[in-house]
Design an enzyme around this catalytic site. Structure first.
Site, PDB file in Angstrom:
ATOM      1  N   HIS A   1      12.288-148.373 -37.955  1.00 29.03           N
ATOM      2  CA  HIS A   1      11.407-147.539 -39.598  1.00 29.03           C
ATOM      3  C   HIS A   1      11.455-148.669 -40.279  1.00 29.03           C
ATOM      4  O   HIS A   1      13.112-148.722 -40.416  1.00 29.03           O
ATOM      5  CB  HIS A   1      12.144-146.282 -39.644  1.00 29.03           C
TER       6      HIS A   1
ATOM      7  N   ASP B   1       7.300-140.693 -34.713  1.00 28.81           N
ATOM      8  CA  ASP B   1       6.139-140.803 -33.212  1.00 28.81           C
ATOM      9  C   ASP B   1       6.921-141.136 -31.610  1.00 28.81           C
ATOM     10  O   ASP B   1       5.800-141.423 -31.291  1.00 28.81           O
ATOM     11  CB  ASP B   1       5.758-142.424 -34.117  1.00 28.81           C
TER      12      ASP B   1
END
Ligand code: SDX
Length: 435
Positions: free
Chosen positions: A312, A370
């Site tokens: 991320h 996700d």
């Protein structure tokens, strides 16, 4: 800048030609930034920051993320508290109106949502004429931008009550469009929204009810869907939200801005990752690839392969949403009867091994939102091609809140970054007949 910021002194920038002083500002959570809005005028220099990794494009009062500590708050509330205690519509109201709704406000909001959940009958022709294999994200983006043709009075709402109506219509109709895009993809008749259902019950009913089944939304799936949509609701200045703000900064209407955001979210490096995670694991199981071999591929620079659902830009700790998504996924699988889902088992083993691998430890690569959400949607019977559509459904209130904040900000200008030109110097022009 507006909002809760204070000027915290100045920095000194020593250039070959001169030294300038740059104001330092601090936000309400102690984040500090240099205000370089006068830099080019004062020095002729610009900054260079591909991907805007270090560049703040705005100040905002909507969402706070501390990537090092894995903190996510919306209007000051921790995501854990909101996910565990709120309906998704409460969180949507919080993001857009800046406060959690009272019971009366919540009921009025839900009622308005229900009354605006139908789409213009002529829009059904759009669906019918779309190619069979069209990806639902393509349908979603096209349908949203066409809403302004069916509801032109909402294209440029001015008074607040008009904007409230526009916002509610969009929140409600996107859910209907999403369900219809699924029905279109499986060749089943559209199921209309029903006033007797809540927001999430309605979505599941429009997805799975049919003339030959007396489908009833399972309360476990309804609860999980509320929670999944909530953990996607906003995430400060991510790629798709920045696109929504950018398109809106040119004066484009809300529908055009949201449609652009949907296209940005579609990318596998962004919202498309939830679909890519399940495809990656299904492929590994099919090809009998162990988690260790996937990890090895992800570490091999020559392979260009990335472990989808990991890493991320902001979180250098475990994404708090991933923890919630994993917990919910486990409950869903236990309650909906597929407790030994091979994909979930593989995902947990892959996570366990990656988190112990030095490459992932050194680069602070953790599961992101996700990694588990797609597996959870799959447990609800939602097809892989719809996972990113669900991400968009969850993110919509965040996009709207950020677009409204951009529109109302006194500091707002049309987005127009600079560049460092590295192309050819001036050339003498040679006419075509001489070339
Ligand atoms: C979302 O921004 C948001 O808030 C987004 C989001 C939201 O709610 O809106 O949180 C939603 O988009 C989540 C992210 C979903 N995407 C994926 O899961 C795709 C896989 N992840 C990566 O592609 C990557 O981690 C990104 C795109 C998410 C972040 O990329 P960055 O910040 O540009 O980081 P990077 O590409 O510079 O990577 C830093 C290093 C690199 O190695 P070096 O060049 O330093 O040697 O880490 C490596 C990368 O190669 N790396 C990975 C990796 N992610 C980063 N290596 C293997 N597998 C990965 N998944």
């Amino acid at each position: 800048m507006e909002g809760l910021y204070v000027r915290k002194g100045e920095a000194e920038l020593k250039l070959p030609e001169k030294t300038i002083r740059i104001p330092i500002y601090e936000g309400s959570e102690g984040e500090r930034g240099f205000d370089i809005s006068a830099l080019r005028k004062e020095t002729g220099y610009i900054t260079y920051d591909p991907g805007l990794v270090n560049t703040g494009a705005c100040d905002s009062q909507i969402t706070y993320i501390n990537g090092e500590k894995g903190i996510l708050r919306h209007r000051g509330y921790d995501i854990e508290d909101l996910a565990e205690n709120c309906y998704f519509l409460e969180v949507a109201y919080l993001l857009i109106h800046g406060k959690l709704p009272s019971k009366r406000e919540y009921n009025a909001f839900s009622d308005l949502m229900n009354r605006n959940s139908m789409i213009h009958e002529d829009m059904h022709n759009f669906f019918r004429n779309y190619p069979e294999g069209a990806h639902p994200m393509a349908v979603l983006s096209a349908m949203v931008v066409s809403l302004s043709s069916f509801y032109p009075e909402m294209e440029n709402p001015v008074a607040n009550e008009d904007m409230d109506m526009t916002v509610t219509r969009l929140l409600s109709k996107l859910r209907t469009i999403a369900a219809f895009s699924y029905k279109k993809s499986v060749g089943e008749p559209f199921v209309y929204p029903s006033h007797k259902y809540t927001y999430c019950e309605n979505f599941l009913n429009m997805m799975f009810s049919s003339p030959v089944s007396d489908y009833k939304p399972d309360p476990v799936a309804v609860r999980a869907l509320n929670l999944y949509l909530t953990i996607h609701a906003d995430h400060e200045q991510n790629c798709s939200t920045s696109v929504v703000r950018f398109v809106g900064s040119a004066g484009s209407n809300l529908y055009a801005s949201i449609s652009a955001g949907i296209c940005a979210l579609w990318g596998p490096l962004h919202g498309g990752a939830n679909e890519a995670v399940v495809n990656m694991i299904e492929g590994a199981i099919r090809d009998k690839l162990s988690p260790e071999s996937l990890i090895a591929k992800a570490k091999d620079k020559a392979s260009k392969f990335r472990l989808m659902g990991f890493g991320h830009r902001v979180y250098k700790a475990y994404d708090p949403r991933a923890k919630i998504a994993k917990r919910t996924c486990k409950k869903l699988l236990e309650k909906l009867g597929s407790s030994k889902d091979p994909i979930f088992e593989y995902a947990m083993e892959l996570e366990d091994k990656a988190l112990k691998d030095q490459y992932f430890v050194d680069k602070n690569l953790y599961p992101n939102v996700d990694f588990y959400t797609g597996i959870g949607y799959r447990a609800m019977g939602i097809p892989t091609s719809m996972f990113t559509v669900l991400f968009a459904l969850g993110r919509l209130p965040g996009w709207i809140a950020q677009w409204l904040e951009m529109r109302d900000s006194k500091a707002q200008k049309i987005g127009r970054p600079r560049q460092i030109y590295t192309g050819p110097l001036k050339k003498e022009f040679v006419p075509l007949d001489k070339r």
